[in-house]
Write an enzyme that holds these catalytic residues in place. Structure first.
Site, PDB file in Angstrom:
ATOM      1  CE  LYS A   1      -3.853   1.904   2.760  1.00  0.00           C
ATOM      2  NZ  LYS A   1      -4.641   1.694   4.008  1.00  0.00           N
TER       3      LYS A   1
ATOM      4  CB  SER B   1      -7.749   3.399   2.893  1.00  0.00           C
ATOM      5  OG  SER B   1      -6.991   2.837   3.950  1.00  0.00           O
TER       6      SER B   1
ATOM      7  CB  SER C   1      -8.116   0.508   5.733  1.00  0.00           C
ATOM      8  OG  SER C   1      -8.828   1.706   5.893  1.00  0.00           O
TER       9      SER C   1
END
Length: 571
Positions: free
Chosen positions: A137, A221, A245
């Site tokens: 990420k 996310s 997330s």
């Protein structure tokens, strides 16, 4: 031209997109006709993306993390061929589904060559992740690579690193740990602006959609991670979770994830939103195409003893005995041993927002499989989750969105539309109010723990873990996120959690329930957003929740529940 911003943010973002695409080798680029074809597809997974890949690449990327590591260690595959296969697939995945913020394929292939040489010369791997491509990420710093975290203002830099001599020189601790274990890092995946959104959209590259159903969101996310894995562009990645997330994208994209308790693994030197808010910390987590991949990641990073470098990490090594003890309570198909069945709580709904019909059905499928396997199942009626959500959400906005706006001001970019109702700049919470919220949070944690302890009253056996929805919908129509309560409660409690896929929404069986009457306006908005045609084919997952620092236990329970589920579905 605004003198404060000599280069408009739109131009900076466009240049970044061009630079990223330029890092894809020409022979891996799709034709305009292929790109147009992709925009007309509902489902990009499996047969569609594989039409652009060679058979030998497909063979590699269909293989999960643990078999890949074993093959490389045994010399059946080289790190280079595996790395090239995932770089190739990730390149296609990005072109058809816009999921990467950073590409560094050349560095990854060079790293793979070095690892192959090491294995050839020394006859042993560098570590437990030797040769395995791992995606990150875009919160984690890698030397030589941007970390924008979806902010235009951090293009060309590393978010949060203000010393210009350190630009592109810093590494997050998790980056160092993965490299020490032999991993090959090859790309960084997209995130929503601010991170505080269950969708993936930013002003740098735009929106990432759900590979299984392009009507819907991939979640957030850590949405870029999950979208990449749904397209088999990675088998293992690192995300973060402060409100769901790593769990939301995993459930939306039909894969697996592990959310540890925050202090179990290191967050040191990672970019983050409002990092000074650590009453309820974001936690690093793992997303994978298999539960074994999540287990491998946790075991590997803990083998580096992260607590020696990060004082926020508690010194708990990987506890193989805990994991093995859980697995000993059932056979390989998840069937309970007569003397030691699991006792699982099940939360069908949180009382605030009713799950859509596909989620109701998914929960029922899991419940039936667990009971059929001989485990105990009890209804879970804890303190109201709405209380936890209200407290947790207050902490997320405690600074009045000051941190978010400081990053926006670097380029002049606006808040994305989905956030404008929540992240307008305002005064931060006063200190005494913040302290009162802390007390409320502790009181809720205590009440929840007391309830959990009370579950042994009937039979002397305490509930081992809870099965509950990840969200009240299977994926979500972009812009229709109304309720994070199913995941936020777990963050307030700092519990460990795993996500497993269950089924997919089916317009033939998941019709609208005309008899349900919403209990509030948020519930009504969510309920009325359901359309069986739009949601058809969207993955349905559930989360399995254990208590603090019970990562090995929750992984073991998830493995047994998933085995029971597969067994039930095969009969």
């Amino acid at each position: 031209m605004n003198p404060e911003y000599p280069i408009p943010w739109e131009a900076r973002a466009a240049k970044k997109r061009e630079d990223t695409l330029s890092k894809i080798p020409p022979e891996w680029r799709l034709s305009p006709a292929d790109l147009e074809l992709a925009t007309k597809q509902r489902d990009l997974t499996g047969p569609f993306i594989e039409r652009f890949l060679e058979p030998e690449v497909i063979d590699i990327v269909r293989t999960d993390s643990v078999p890949l590591v074993n093959d490389i260690r045994a010399g059946k595959r080289s790190a280079v061929e595996v790395t090239k296969a995932f770089c190739r697939t990730a390149a296609v995945a990005h072109q058809i589904n816009n999921c990467l913020l950073e590409i560094f394929f050349d560095a990854a292939i060079k790293r793979a060559e070095e690892l192959d040489g090491y294995l050839r010369v020394n006859g042993k791997p560098v570590g437990p992740l030797h040769g395995l491509p791992i995606s990150l990420k875009d919160q984690f710093h890698v030397k030589g690579i941007d970390t924008t975290m979806g902010y235009v203002g951090w293009i060309g830099g590393n978010m949060g690193i203000t010393d210009p001599t350190q630009t592109h020189q810093v590494e997050s601790q998790i980056t160092k740990e993965l490299l020490a274990c032999g991993a090959v890092l090859f790309c960084k995946t997209s995130v929503p602006q601010t991170l505080i959104l269950g969708d993936t959209y930013n002003n740098v590259i735009g929106r990432t959609l759900n590979p299984h159903n392009h009507n819907l969101s991939c979640g957030g996310s850590s949405g870029g991670e999950a979208a990449l894995m749904a397209l088999r562009g990675s088998t293992l990645g690192v995300g973060t979770d402060i409100g769901g997330s790593v769990r939301i994208p995993a459930a939306f994209c039909g894969i697996f994830s592990l959310k540890p308790t925050p202090e179990r693994v290191s967050y040191r030197d990672a970019a983050n939103t409002n990092p000074g808010q650590n009453t309820y910390r974001s936690t690093l987590g793992f997303i994978s195409t298999s539960l074994d991949g999540c287990e491998l990641a946790l075991k590997s990073v803990l083998s580096t003893r992260p607590w020696l470098q990060d004082p926020a990490v508690v010194p708990i090594p990987y506890r193989q005995d805990v994991f093995d003890d859980v697995l000993s309570r059932a056979d390989a198909n998840g069937r309970a041993k007569a003397d030691r069945p699991l006792k699982l709580g099940i939360l069908w709904r949180d009382g605030s927002v009713e799950p859509h019909p596909p989620i109701r059905r998914g929960m029922a499928i899991v419940a039936e499989a667990v009971k059929k396997a001989g485990h105990k199942l009890v209804n879970w009626n804890p303190p109201p989750h709405a209380t936890a959500q209200k407290i947790h959400y207050s902490f997320l906005l405690a600074d009045g969105a000051r941190d978010v706006h400081d990053h926006l001001l670097l380029s002049g970019e606006p808040l994305i539309a989905d956030l404008q109702a929540y992240f307008n700049l305002k005064d931060p919470i006063p200190l005494l109010e913040y302290q009162d919220l802390t007390v409320q949070g502790l009181a809720y944690e205590q009440a929840y723990s007391d309830y959990w302890n009370s579950t042994s009253g009937d039979d002397g056996q305490e509930v081992d873990a809870i099965i509950m929805p990840v969200a009240p919908h299977a994926a979500v129509i972009p812009g229709r996120w109304y309720h994070l309560g199913y995941t936020e409660v777990v963050n307030l409690l700092n519990y460990s959690a795993a996500v497993i896929p269950v089924t997919k929404a089916n317009r033939g069986v998941d019709g609208v329930d005309e008899t349900y009457e919403p209990v509030n306006e948020v519930d009504r908005a969510n309920w009325e957003s359901y359309d069986p045609e739009i949601y058809h084919g969207a993955p349905v997952g559930v989360q399995i929740v254990a208590r603090k620092f019970e990562e090995e236990k929750v992984l073991g329970i998830a493995k047994l529940v998933h085995a029971a589920l597969l067994s039930a579905q095969s009969t």
